[in-house]
Design an enzyme around this catalytic site. Structure first.
Site, PDB file in Angstrom:
ATOM      1  N   ASP A  10       0.674  -1.274  -0.094  1.00  0.00           N
ATOM      2  CA  ASP A  10       0.088  -0.049  -0.158  1.00  0.00           C
ATOM      3  C   ASP A  10       0.943   1.230  -0.122  1.00  0.00           C
ATOM      4  O   ASP A  10       0.855   2.104   1.018  1.00  0.00           O
ATOM      5  CB  ASP A  10      -0.924  -0.099   1.288  1.00  0.00           C
ATOM      6  CG  ASP A  10      -0.483   0.035   2.798  1.00  0.00           C
ATOM      7  OD1 ASP A  10       0.932  -0.373   2.533  1.00  0.00           O
ATOM      8  OD2 ASP A  10      -0.781   0.379   3.692  1.00  0.00           O
ATOM      9  N   ASP A  15       6.884   1.097   1.900  1.00  0.00           N
ATOM     10  CA  ASP A  15       6.525   0.189   0.736  1.00  0.00           C
ATOM     11  C   ASP A  15       7.258   0.461  -0.425  1.00  0.00           C
ATOM     12  O   ASP A  15       7.552  -0.406  -1.294  1.00  0.00           O
ATOM     13  CB  ASP A  15       4.876   0.215   0.693  1.00  0.00           C
ATOM     14  CG  ASP A  15       4.107  -0.052   1.614  1.00  0.00           C
ATOM     15  OD1 ASP A  15       3.576  -0.939   1.721  1.00  0.00           O
ATOM     16  OD2 ASP A  15       3.782   1.074   2.584  1.00  0.00           O
ATOM     17  N   ASN A  39      -2.650   2.648   3.781  1.00  0.00           N
ATOM     18  CA  ASN A  39      -2.024   4.005   3.923  1.00  0.00           C
ATOM     19  C   ASN A  39      -2.839   5.069   3.101  1.00  0.00           C
ATOM     20  O   ASN A  39      -2.937   6.328   3.594  1.00  0.00           O
ATOM     21  CB  ASN A  39      -0.461   3.898   3.296  1.00  0.00           C
ATOM     22  CG  ASN A  39       0.514   3.336   4.416  1.00  0.00           C
ATOM     23  OD1 ASN A  39       0.260   3.159   5.665  1.00  0.00           O
ATOM     24  ND2 ASN A  39       1.595   2.842   3.858  1.00  0.00           N
ATOM     25  N   PHE A 165      -0.844  -0.602  12.662  1.00  0.00           N
ATOM     26  CA  PHE A 165      -1.639  -0.303  11.444  1.00  0.00           C
ATOM     27  C   PHE A 165      -2.208  -1.446  10.544  1.00  0.00           C
ATOM     28  O   PHE A 165      -3.330  -1.610  10.219  1.00  0.00           O
ATOM     29  CB  PHE A 165      -0.839   0.781  10.717  1.00  0.00           C
ATOM     30  CG  PHE A 165      -1.745   1.372   9.667  1.00  0.00           C
ATOM     31  CD1 PHE A 165      -2.671   2.151   9.796  1.00  0.00           C
ATOM     32  CD2 PHE A 165      -1.475   1.062   8.408  1.00  0.00           C
ATOM     33  CE1 PHE A 165      -3.685   2.621   8.819  1.00  0.00           C
ATOM     34  CE2 PHE A 165      -2.320   1.295   7.207  1.00  0.00           C
ATOM     35  CZ  PHE A 165      -3.348   2.089   7.692  1.00  0.00           C
ATOM     36  N   ASN A 166      -1.165  -2.238   9.967  1.00  0.00           N
ATOM     37  CA  ASN A 166      -1.669  -3.278   8.844  1.00  0.00           C
ATOM     38  C   ASN A 166      -2.785  -4.231   9.569  1.00  0.00           C
ATOM     39  O   ASN A 166      -3.763  -4.530   8.670  1.00  0.00           O
ATOM     40  CB  ASN A 166      -0.515  -3.988   8.394  1.00  0.00           C
ATOM     41  CG  ASN A 166       0.409  -3.010   7.510  1.00  0.00           C
ATOM     42  OD1 ASN A 166       0.092  -1.879   7.158  1.00  0.00           O
ATOM     43  ND2 ASN A 166       1.546  -3.354   7.235  1.00  0.00           N
ATOM     44  N   ASP A 240       8.756  -1.800   6.329  1.00  0.00           N
ATOM     45  CA  ASP A 240       8.177  -2.616   5.137  1.00  0.00           C
ATOM     46  C   ASP A 240       9.276  -3.478   4.252  1.00  0.00           C
ATOM     47  O   ASP A 240       9.252  -4.749   4.242  1.00  0.00           O
ATOM     48  CB  ASP A 240       7.369  -2.060   4.114  1.00  0.00           C
ATOM     49  CG  ASP A 240       5.984  -1.632   4.659  1.00  0.00           C
ATOM     50  OD1 ASP A 240       5.564  -2.144   5.783  1.00  0.00           O
ATOM     51  OD2 ASP A 240       5.317  -0.712   3.979  1.00  0.00           O
TER      52      ASP A 240
END
Ligand code: BDR
Ligand code: CA
Length: 310
Positions: A10, A15, A39, A165-166, A240
C-alpha cells in the site's frame, strides 16, 4: 535459485523502498505487485506503485489495483503518516506504465493457481486482498509456499496502544490469513523498530548521487519528519523492507514459533496480534514471529540494492 515473490503493498514511503528492494535484489524474482487500500485509497496506492516503477524503470512487473476497503469496516487511511497522496515529499513524474487489467485479487489467484507451489507472498499492507482471494478460491491456499508479512506487534502497537496499523486496518482479513495454515513469518514492530534510518544511512544513499537512491533518501526525510512529529522518534523505522529481507535471508532474523491470534472483538484491543510467547508446546496454527534483525546486514542489503539502480 531465486525466491519467486508477489509483493502485496500500500505505498506508502516504506512500501516504496520495499518495492525497490524486491525488484532489484538478485535473490528475488518479483512476479507481480498487487496494491491495496491502507496508507491511502486503492486508487492512490496503485498510482504510487506505478510512479515508483516508472521512476526506477521497472517495466516488466505487472502492477494491479486491489481492494478499496477492509472486509467489514470502514477504511481509515494513514494520511497523518504518509500524506494526502500516500507518498508525500519528493515530486515524482507521471507514470509511463499502466495498471494490469486484472484486479489484485484476480492476479493473486491466477498466479498462485498456475504456480508449482513455489511462490512466497510478501505483504506490507493490510491483508484484505489475500483474505478475499482465499475465500473466493480456497485452492490457492496449498499453493502458497510461505507468507512473510510486516504487521503486528508482540507488545505495544502504533495505531492504538494495542494494535499495529496493517492488522488494525483489517483485522478480519488478518484473522483469515493467520489461520490459513501455511508457513507464515510475522515481522512485527519489535523488529522494524530496529531498522532505523540514521543520518549515516541517508548519507550512504546520497553520496552516490544516483537518481533512485537520492529519491529514496528524499522519501525517507519526509518519513523522518512525520515520525518525529507523531511518535517523537529521533530516527524513523523502515518497516516494510524488513518483510522482504526475511525472504532474502531468513537467517538474518531471529524468530520464535508460537500461536498468534488476531483480536477482532476487543473494546480497546481490536487488531492486536495476541502472541502466545510462553505456550509450550506451541499450538497450531503456528506463526514464526521475528524479534531480532541483523541490522548491519539489513542496511548493507537495502543500500546496495538501491545503489544498483541508475
Ligand atoms: C505499517 O503501516 C504503514 O503505515 C507502513 O507502510 C507499514 O506497512 C507500519 O505499521
Ligand atoms: Ca505499508
Amino acid at each position: 535459485m531465486k525466491h519467486k515473490i508477489i509483493l502485496d503493498c500500500d505505498p506508502g514511503h516504506d512500501d516504496a523502498i520495499a518495492l525497490l528492494l524486491a525488484a532489484h535484489h538478485p535473490a528475488i524474482d518479483l512476479l507481480a505487485i498487487t496494491t491495496v487500500a491502507g496508507n491511502q485509497s486503492a486508487e492512490k496506492t496503485a498510482y504510487n506503485a506505478l510512479k515508483i516503477c516508472s521512476l526506477a524503470q521497472i517495466h516488466n512487473v505487472p502492477v494491479a489495483m486491489g481492494m478499496q476497503s477492509p472486509l467489514l469496516r470502514p477504511a481509515h487511511h494513514a494520511a497523518n503518516i504518509h500524506g494526502e497522496s500516500g507518498l508525500d515529499g519528493p515530486d515524482l513524474p507521471e507514470p509511463d506504465i499502466e495498471l494490469a487489467p486484472q484486479h489484485s485479487v484476480d492476479l493473486l489467484i491466477e498466479l498462485l493457481l498456475k504456480s508449482e507451489g513455489d511462490i512466497t507472498l510478501v505483504h506490507t499492507g493490510p491483508l484484505t486482498n489475500l483474505a478475499i482471494a482465499m475465500r473466493r478460491e480456497p485452492a490457492i491456499i496449498p499453493k502458497i509456499k510461505a507468507i512473510s508479512l510486516m504487521g503486528g506487534a508482540i507488545g505495544v502497537g502504533n495505531t492504538t496502544p494495542a494494535a499495529e496499523f496493517n492488522i488494525w486496518f483489517d483485522p478480519e482479513a488478518a484473522k483469515i490469513v493467520f489461520g490459513c495454515g501455511r508457513p507464515l513469518t510475522m515481522v512485527p514492530l519489535e523488529v522494524t523498530h530496529q531498522a532505523l534510518v540514521t543520518p549515516e544511512v541517508l548519507q550512504r544513499l546520497r553520496v552516490s548521487e544516483r537518481r533512485v537512491a537520492c529519491f529514496a533518501a528524499d522519501l525517507l526525510v519526509f518519513f523522518a519528519e512525520t515520525y518525529l512529529r507523531i511518535f517523537g522518534f529521533v530516527y524513523p523505522p523502515l518497516h516494510d523492507p524488513c518483510a522482504v529481507a526475511a525472504v532474502i535471508d531468513p537467517t538474518m532474523l531471529h524468530t520464535h514459533r508460537m500461536r498468534v491470534e488476531i483480536e477482532t472483538k476487543g473494546e480497546w484491543t481490536t487488531g492486536r496480534t495476541v502472541c502466545d510467547i510462553y505456550g509450550k508446546p506451541a499450538q497450531e496454527p503456528c506463526t514464526h514471529v521475528a524479534y531480532a534483525l541483523n541490522v548491519p546486514w539489513f542496511w548493507d542489503t537495502v543500500i546496495a540494492t538501491l545503489l544498483s539502480y541508475d
